[in-house]
Design a protein around this motif. Sequence first.
Motif, PDB file in Angstrom:
ATOM      1  N   LYS A   1      31.245 -11.257 -36.697  1.00 24.66           N
ATOM      2  CA  LYS A   1      31.851 -12.112 -37.720  1.00 24.66           C
ATOM      3  C   LYS A   1      31.167 -11.970 -39.076  1.00 24.66           C
ATOM      4  N   TYR A   2      29.835 -12.049 -39.094  1.00 25.63           N
ATOM      5  CA  TYR A   2      29.086 -11.978 -40.349  1.00 25.63           C
ATOM      6  C   TYR A   2      28.333 -10.650 -40.400  1.00 25.63           C
TER       7      TYR A   2
ATOM      8  N   ASN B   1      30.587  -8.620 -45.517  1.00 31.68           N
ATOM      9  CA  ASN B   1      31.000  -9.915 -46.067  1.00 31.68           C
ATOM     10  C   ASN B   1      29.860 -10.855 -46.432  1.00 31.68           C
ATOM     11  N   THR B   2      28.604 -10.458 -46.215  1.00 29.26           N
ATOM     12  CA  THR B   2      27.491 -11.381 -46.449  1.00 29.26           C
ATOM     13  C   THR B   2      26.358 -10.676 -47.181  1.00 29.26           C
TER      14      THR B   2
ATOM     15  N   ILE C   1      29.827 -14.042 -48.790  1.00 30.82           N
ATOM     16  CA  ILE C   1      29.025 -15.154 -48.296  1.00 30.82           C
ATOM     17  C   ILE C   1      27.574 -14.895 -48.702  1.00 30.82           C
TER      18      ILE C   1
ATOM     19  N   THR D   1      23.430 -15.755 -47.870  1.00 34.60           N
ATOM     20  CA  THR D   1      22.441 -16.311 -46.951  1.00 34.60           C
ATOM     21  C   THR D   1      21.055 -15.968 -47.460  1.00 34.60           C
TER      22      THR D   1
ATOM     23  N   PHE E   1      26.248 -12.174 -35.975  1.00 34.19           N
ATOM     24  CA  PHE E   1      25.647 -11.922 -37.286  1.00 34.19           C
ATOM     25  C   PHE E   1      24.827 -10.643 -37.218  1.00 34.19           C
TER      26      PHE E   1
END
Length: 705
Positions: A178-179, A214-215, A245, A247, A449
């Motif tokens: 997903k991440y 995406n991150t 995204i 982090t 992740f």
Amino acid sequence: MSTTKLNKLIKTLDTKQMRCWVSILILLLFFGTNVATAQEIILRGKVPVYIHPEEPAPVRKAVTDLLRDLNNVFGQPSQVVDKLPESGPVIVVATGTRYEGSQKPVSGWEAHQVYADHGRVILNGADMRGTIYAVYSFSELVLGVKPLWFWTSEKPAKKGKVLIAADYLKAFSSPYVKYRAWLPNDTDFLTPWQKLSAENYEAFYETMLRLKLNTLEGSIADKSSFTAPFPAGKDATIGQRRGLITTGHHMQIFGSNYSNWADYWQKIRKLPVPELKIANRDALKEWWAYHIDLAVKNKLDVIWLVGFRGNRDIPFWEFFPDAPTDPASRAKVIDEMVHIQIDLLKEKIKDPHPPMRLTLYNEMSTLVAGGFFKLPDEPSLIRNFVAARRDHFPAADVRSHQFSGEPAGYYMNFQFTSTGSHLAQAEGPRKMQQNFRMVDSLSGNKLIFSVVNAGNMREHLLELSANAEMMWNFKTFKPEEFLKSFSANYFGDPFGAEIGTLYTDFFNSYWQQKKGDLPGFERQYLFQDMRYARAMEMLLNDLEKGKYSVNPLDNHPMDNPDKGSVGYFRVIPADNAATDQLDALLKGTTSSIAKLEAVTARADGLYAKIKQGRHFFDDNLRGQAYLMLHLNRSLQLLTLAYQKRDDKPGKRQLIGQSLDEIHLAQQRLHQSEHDQFAGWYANDTKFGMKNIEQRLTNLYKQLTP
């Protein structure tokens, strides 16, 4: 009717009637063919682009890149139109059900499709990023704009037109992981280069999205975040504008950085700066709260990092003056701080299950593996395990962890500052695959992740592309097929298989200075380029002081278990059929030199043949192979000089030859400083090539008769 009567009837037909019928038949065939052809969509320069009015800013930013792609390919600018044309070729960008066409809207996290719809080309995603990926997929699949085009120093091929079949459809289901994150880290080349232009700065983010990441891992705040209007940091802001995204880096709780500690207290609170101490928990809590509020105020999409480390990539007990000294007490402090952070976050954002991650890096991995630290029981907390330091394979903590369905993450280094890859890629797609497959299997297929240390990015473009591909198509990814496909895409179909094999042989040329101890795990231990620099420094230290040891790599100051730093060199003589480290260095470099000589010879032959991607081939494969060849020769010659001891003439000659190889290594780096990458290696602060050159020069002069 009998056959005889039919023949008589045909003969009685007027010749003109027969000609008429034949003409009608020909016309029907002609127009039927042209009707089918007319259903194809023909895209040319100035083709309009329609964006649904409800599309958010990140989608519009991707369309800006699309307009540039269209102009580069067709040589004529396209425009965004406010009203959807009723006919004619047009590119339509719309998320979800905002456009109702011949295909059903895709569904699922980041799913997307590109399809033809009665003269229109539809770029459709299930969500915002799905639509962004649809835009870049169209650029790649239809226009031929490769994801790494900016880094290859080769603009997309010019075309007069592009034909799209009437039934064209390319659909992409949701990614497996997903991440999918990149961490730009130790960016001694990238950071100064980005400052040269806005285009340079944006290239990193655009490439992430073209590869369907995406991150972004990094900071949420920078110096600007503590003065009005209190923006998020530059990196987080650009990421947000592009739909990424954010982090925190594993030492930056909630994206904070202790280098800004004084700015907060002086500029925001107008108070004296409190001392950074474990006992000062109220101040720490207030500091963390500010960064949560900052992210919320600036509408960042965040996976919140929790944890407790020092002011840089060190354990907290090396920074905080009141830190305990035993493992159990240290783990207790981290546990208390993490629970303070989780409670604070839930309170601030009013979410009982916020997306969070705890990175088990370095000392955290050791504390978990030793049973001192227990992971918090939070269903939305990603347990982000990390590859072993210096040599990158699943560490003891993840291999012994008892998973019970909790979300898992994994961090792997393609670049590693002190002893890993920095100037040349070393881990490769195969080793990357082994890492992530093992962790996913251990977690019960709960890997959600992934993050890879991208270093300065440019040196690791193939590995980064492989990682992006695998994280999306996890189950079907095969390293050999990826290398062949990647090579065909960037260097031409006729050379795909041959160059793909050459990449494999290059990765296999690295010296494996220690035998693997994980069954079935290939190339577990490698002597990457930074280890060559550090090994030469150890030899130079002794040569400058007149010291000698058959094991000169022992007792490196950073080989300190208390800091979580072990295995600085991991040169095991017995694993190399050697008597000592000097013997192992000579045997290891001899083996790598032979392999690299074969790789560079084949690379030279291919370089003379390929027409496509020549700069990129030279930068990403041929040049890196030559660089490693020169580093191997330089280290080997310096080792031989080290063994000469009292033979000053022999020692001087070998040091001079070692210096010559360093000069050749520098030339290879300079050869990659072309086009927009002029001066790329000018700010080398990690490898220390100039320092090694100067020390060799000084020794050579000192030994002059």
